[in-house]
Scaffold this active site. Structure first.
Site, mmCIF file in Angstrom:
data_model
loop_
_atom_site.group_PDB
_atom_site.id
_atom_site.type_symbol
_atom_site.label_atom_id
_atom_site.label_comp_id
_atom_site.label_asym_id
_atom_site.label_seq_id
_atom_site.Cartn_x
_atom_site.Cartn_y
_atom_site.Cartn_z
ATOM 1 C CB CYS A 122 -4.737 -7.641 4.570
ATOM 2 S SG CYS A 122 -5.891 -8.468 3.471
ATOM 3 C CG HIS A 160 1.049 -8.046 2.529
ATOM 4 N ND1 HIS A 160 0.341 -8.140 3.705
ATOM 5 C CD2 HIS A 160 0.133 -8.116 1.528
ATOM 6 C CE1 HIS A 160 -0.956 -8.248 3.433
ATOM 7 N NE2 HIS A 160 -1.101 -8.239 2.127
ATOM 8 C CG HIS A 190 -3.812 -13.157 4.004
ATOM 9 N ND1 HIS A 190 -4.046 -12.321 5.070
ATOM 10 C CD2 HIS A 190 -3.610 -12.346 2.930
ATOM 11 C CE1 HIS A 190 -3.981 -11.054 4.658
ATOM 12 N NE2 HIS A 190 -3.713 -11.053 3.376
#
Length: 409
Positions: A170, A302, A339
């Site tokens: 990520c 995040h 995401h």
């Protein structure tokens, strides 16, 4: 004030595609007003929630300004490469660099991808194991490899400089932007086309994420009470970075500055975040950009919407900023675009830079109320907020952390 090296790196082009739509304008407009893209993923059976792109391009897609001969050199394109190409072409066009001589030798392409061509891999497995066929498509390997998006962009744009892929889950595209920053600071290149792409909304990929037990059954609720997990998205975000000298010499329009980059490894656990590692990356980014912790900032968190990640990030932010935390405003755009795994760091930096430049903090969506473990100055509705810098956080499985600092032009 310039960053630690004394050399400024400017953002002169931006492009993106996501579940919110195609292009920077629509992505920012929807994010700014709180119009999210998370909804049920269509398919033959219920497969969950995702932020997916309407009207996915077909295999015979044509890109504006790209002739058929050059397009044929690419071979078969997995959606991950189509997304990367679309975002890169928008960013290069936005920068006014199409056909510029510097693209040939003094430009790098750095793409961040968490995985390769999932759709191509799924199709190959279906043929082999589902239909018991002896062969897969002859372009299966070139179209599914994780380096394909970067290679395809370089082929289309005629870039002969450094071209490679960074893969750190990520944090992939945040690392790509950060390493591009260092390449320009060091004088290795004048321009970098950097960002990330991901196309992981396939049956096989979704099954793996669902088995991991981190996907929310409803939606993404960063830092909220009763949050139930993350929601996957797809797409790409690409930025054009230039040395100040190069950008000024050609009279480029400047969106902002990539002013700092901090990174760390938790060296702790493959999936559980570590507050100390997160805090170390944030502090390193501030140090690299020569930015004090009291300078008002838009903090692009995040913010995955998972119980462990949100609590760890919130604690790290409180530890790093202390009594200065109320000076800042925390946003979490995964609640809008999902995401995007390898692409998400670049997407969040891009949207965060828009928020910084326009003085508008976009809302954290789907919030059900405060969680005592996540006590942060969240933007829960669109609001004016005058900040001097952007802090963009990306924290990945494996404890791989990257934090970017942006400034106005």
């Amino acid at each position: 004030m310039t960053g630690a090296s004394g050399h400024r790196v400017l953002v002169t082009g931006m492009g993106c595609v996501s579940g919110l739509g195609r292009g920077l304008a629509v992505n920012w407009a929807r994010t700014r007003k709180g119009d999210g893209a998370i909804r049920p993923l269509p398919g033959p059976a219920p497969v969950g929630m995702a932020a997916w792109l309407e009207g996915r391009p077909a295999d015979d897609i044509r890109f504006p300004g790209v002739d058929g001969q050059r397009l044929r050199r690419l071979g078969r394109l997995d959606p991950i490469s189509r997304f990367a190409i679309e975002a890169a072409l928008e960013a290069v066009g936005d920068a006014g660099l199409a056909d510029h001589p510097s693209l040939a030798r003094r430009t790098a392409v750095l793409m961040g991808c968490g995985s390769g061509g999932n759709e191509t891999i799924d199709t190959g497995y279906e043929r082999l194991f589902g239909k018991d066929e002896a062969k897969v498509h002859p372009q299966t390997i070139p179209s599914s490899m994780i380096t394909a998006p970067a290679a395809h962009v370089s082929i289309l744009l005629g870039i002969h400089g450094p071209v490679f892929t960074l893969s750190s889950a990520c944090a992939s595209s945040a690392h790509a932007l950060g390493e591009a920053l260092h390449m320009i600071r060091s004088g290795r290149v004048d321009v970098a086309i950097a960002g990330g792409a991901e196309a992981c909304l396939t049956r096989g990929s979704m099954a793996g994420w669902q088995s991991l037990g981190v996907l929310a059954p409803d939606t993404c609720r960063p830092f909220s009470r009763d949050r139930r997990g993350m929601v996957l998205g797809e797409g790409a975000a690409v930025l054009v970075l230039e040395s100040e000298r190069h950008a000024r010499a050609r009279g480029a329009r400047v969106h902002g500055e990539l002013a700092g980059y901090g990174l760390s490894s938790d060296a702790s656990h493959i999936t559980a975040p570590d507050t100390a590692g997160i805090a170390a990356a944030i502090r390193a980014a501030h140090e690299d950009a020569c930015i004090g912790f009291d300078i008002p900032a838009v903090v692009s968190a995040h913010g995955t919407g998972t119980a462990l990640n949100d609590a760890a990030e919130a604690l790290a932010l409180r530890e790093v900023y202390g009594t200065d935390l109320p000076r800042h405003r925390v946003i979490a755009t995964k609640s809008a675009h999902g995401h995007m795994i390898g692409a998400t760091g670049a997407m969040e930096f891009l949207l965060g830079l828009m928020a910084l430049v326009e003085g508008t903090a976009p809302p954290v969506l789907n919030h059900l109320g405060p969680d005592p473990e996540c006590d942060l100055p969240l933007a829960l509705e669109p609001q004016s907020f005058s900040a001097e810098v952007l802090i963009s956080n990306s924290f990945a499985f494996g404890g791989l952390n990257a934090v970017l600092v942006g400034r106005r032009a």
